[in-house]
Write a protein that holds these residues in place. Sequence first.
Motif, PDB file in Angstrom:
ATOM      1  N   ARG A 128       0.825  -1.211   0.000  1.00 16.86           N
ATOM      2  CA  ARG A 128       0.000   0.000   0.000  1.00 16.86           C
ATOM      3  C   ARG A 128       0.853   1.253   0.000  1.00 16.86           C
ATOM      4  O   ARG A 128       0.346   2.352   0.005  1.00 16.86           O
ATOM      5  CB  ARG A 128      -0.914  -0.002   1.225  1.00 16.86           C
ATOM      6  N   THR A 130       3.627   3.082   2.046  1.00 15.97           N
ATOM      7  CA  THR A 130       3.691   4.153   3.043  1.00 15.97           C
ATOM      8  C   THR A 130       5.148   4.486   3.281  1.00 15.97           C
ATOM      9  O   THR A 130       6.044   3.763   2.869  1.00 15.97           O
ATOM     10  CB  THR A 130       3.036   3.717   4.353  1.00 15.97           C
ATOM     11  N   HIS A 227      -0.056   6.955   7.878  1.00 22.80           N
ATOM     12  CA  HIS A 227      -1.363   6.430   7.497  1.00 22.80           C
ATOM     13  C   HIS A 227      -1.866   7.134   6.243  1.00 22.80           C
ATOM     14  O   HIS A 227      -2.096   8.349   6.262  1.00 22.80           O
ATOM     15  CB  HIS A 227      -2.346   6.636   8.656  1.00 22.80           C
ATOM     16  N   LEU A 231      -7.321   5.542   1.759  1.00 26.35           N
ATOM     17  CA  LEU A 231      -7.662   4.126   1.858  1.00 26.35           C
ATOM     18  C   LEU A 231      -9.176   3.951   1.886  1.00 26.35           C
ATOM     19  O   LEU A 231      -9.875   4.689   2.583  1.00 26.35           O
ATOM     20  CB  LEU A 231      -7.057   3.514   3.117  1.00 26.35           C
ATOM     21  N   ASP A 234     -11.672   3.684   5.265  1.00 23.81           N
ATOM     22  CA  ASP A 234     -10.952   4.238   6.407  1.00 23.81           C
ATOM     23  C   ASP A 234     -11.545   5.588   6.780  1.00 23.81           C
ATOM     24  O   ASP A 234     -11.612   6.499   5.945  1.00 23.81           O
ATOM     25  CB  ASP A 234      -9.471   4.404   6.080  1.00 23.81           C
ATOM     26  N   SER A 240      -8.369   4.171  12.951  1.00 29.01           N
ATOM     27  CA  SER A 240      -7.761   3.782  11.683  1.00 29.01           C
ATOM     28  C   SER A 240      -6.254   3.993  11.693  1.00 29.01           C
ATOM     29  O   SER A 240      -5.500   3.223  11.097  1.00 29.01           O
ATOM     30  CB  SER A 240      -8.405   4.563  10.541  1.00 29.01           C
ATOM     31  N   TRP A 244      -3.431   0.980  11.259  1.00 28.25           N
ATOM     32  CA  TRP A 244      -2.392   1.014  10.242  1.00 28.25           C
ATOM     33  C   TRP A 244      -1.020   0.783  10.872  1.00 28.25           C
ATOM     34  O   TRP A 244      -0.214  -0.013  10.373  1.00 28.25           O
ATOM     35  CB  TRP A 244      -2.431   2.341   9.502  1.00 28.25           C
ATOM     36  N   ASP A 456      -6.477  -8.536   5.961  1.00 30.12           N
ATOM     37  CA  ASP A 456      -6.628  -7.164   5.501  1.00 30.12           C
ATOM     38  C   ASP A 456      -8.031  -6.632   5.750  1.00 30.12           C
ATOM     39  O   ASP A 456      -8.286  -5.453   5.663  1.00 30.12           O
ATOM     40  CB  ASP A 456      -6.307  -7.092   4.008  1.00 30.12           C
TER      41      ASP A 456
END
Length: 654
Positions: A128, A130, A227, A231, A234, A240, A244, A456
Amino acid sequence: MSLFTWYARRSGGLAMIWLGILSYWVITRESAATQYNNRAPDSQGSLSAPRVSPNGAGIWTIIFSWYCLLIHVLVFSFPLRACWSIWDITTELRKTAQNKVVKEFKLGHRRRSSSTSLSSSETLTSSRATSSASSEAGDVDTESSAGSDTTVSTQDQVVHAIIIPNYKEEVDSLRETLDVLASHPHARGSYDVYLAMEQRENGAEIKAMSLISEFVKKFRSIDFTLHPADLPNDCPGKGSNVDWAARKLSERYPIGCRKDVIITSIDADSHLSSNYFSLITRMHFAYPETASTTLYSAPIVFDRNSHSVPAIVRVADILWCAAGLSGLYRGSTIAPPTSVYSLPLQLVDRVGGWDRDSEAIGEDLHMYLKCFFALNGNLTVRTVLSPISQTNVTAGGYGKGISGIVVDMRARYKQALRHMWGALDTGFALRKLVELWRNRKQTTRTFRPLHSALNDSTDVYIPEAQLDALTGSPGADPSFDKGFFSDVTHEAIKGPDYRRIIVLCHRMFEAHFLPVQMTILVIASSLYMWVTDGAADVHGVNWIFQACKYLRAVGFLQVAFYLFMYENFHRIAVTMREKEMNDAGLAKGMNFSHRTLKKNFIDYIMVPLVAPIYGAIPCAQAQICHFWTTDLVYTVSKKATRQRAKSMSVEEMA
């Protein structure tokens, strides 16, 4: 969304509407019946208005009266339980303050060689995408460092993974929190600190890197996660963000050591004593049979800037503190945490981490409920006798007269609305209760580590039939590669504990229904007695309303007595913290709010105002708003920090 889900999420608002309609019906019918019965007969010896029943609302009056008594009894019992709890905690704190064993408790670390680095961390990145940074300080185990930089090498060692979610928090506030953590004697050997930043905040990476470079040598490790802002599903908020960060840190701990990794979620302004982690470590090893299913809660105390906020704000926070304290007495089986709590990584794996939608805005209670129902009510809760220092909400109005009081009260109301927005958790609990009943005969569950791709979503469980068919049960495919399921944990669970479930339902009703229900009934019962004054008690319920008056009076005295008992609790907590900060050399410029009965006598006068302003009104507003939205956007309030030179802004850092 199913019809049941819609009704469950709005159960508080529907109950408020139902009670309002019932009260209106009973009062209007009884008023009409009283007027009818008091009228003189006409010339033909009969009364007019034949459509009015001389019995008023009939059975509905009886239901209204007994329900009014029930609510008053529940309201009466809350301060009684809070008084018992704060007395019990204060008594134990006195013993803890004098107990040198806790202060000298060793975590059993081996001496480690020292290495320091500041680099991009591959362990905290995923598909994803980050950004994160990592630093290690004095944590390389010379005998077993291969495979993971955070591998637990000894059986008597606990790693405390501390998540600090923050969004637009002042750098000084975060630095002060890290200073306090770094002052603990076991910080370099046991604390893995994770700054949970938000991509929505401009300059979040620069802020995190600046703090990491400053504290790189003071913890076992210090990292940050970012974060993402886009998303799906979210909702912006603490829940949230913590989820994360937990998924990122989960990648760093192999299966063999996860049982001794404890995650602690704290607010950006929370100050924790070193005793907090020492006591958790000791309880973790003292109760191995429940170590993986235990959640640790601690009392909170507002002892940093309470002297510089209006009395009504101060009392609102003290009574909010009472809500958390009321479940922390010895022998309590239902103890939802407030703000700060700890739980083992294995338990986080079992429940699939934190929820990320708008329903989980009160992430502390929401996570507690998630763990509670995942274990069929068999969640173990243990009280950590180490008060968590918090700051009162303020908008900077201190010393600005009436206008300053107003802005501070407004800031506290916004926080109260956010707290009451957590009434959505009642709907969550109702749905989980139905799910628990459907699966009440299930004896085992299977789950994988939090960072697993199958985790997930919030559904972490692998159907047993599917797992058995794939991994070697009779009739399974012998050619199937079991490597994919090598990290699967298959555990037995106990049957539902219905006694605990009933107690939890009471606490949920107490938190999300009582404030509004009590306010409506106080007004409605007063109106009922007024419209029926002088009329015959045909229903035999007048004694109920007299009893309710006495319960309200005694309940108010109990709240005043709780404030009186809070004085000792506050004094012990702030004295312990001040001594620890002096020993650590951090007390200079730090805020310590001491209370005296003479100075804080006005607090007792504010109690009748706090209940409606910061209880019933925001609760009603939240429950009404839930009919068209479950999203709440809130801002970060100003925090009290040490009085020292102002740090550079993010732009200056850049």
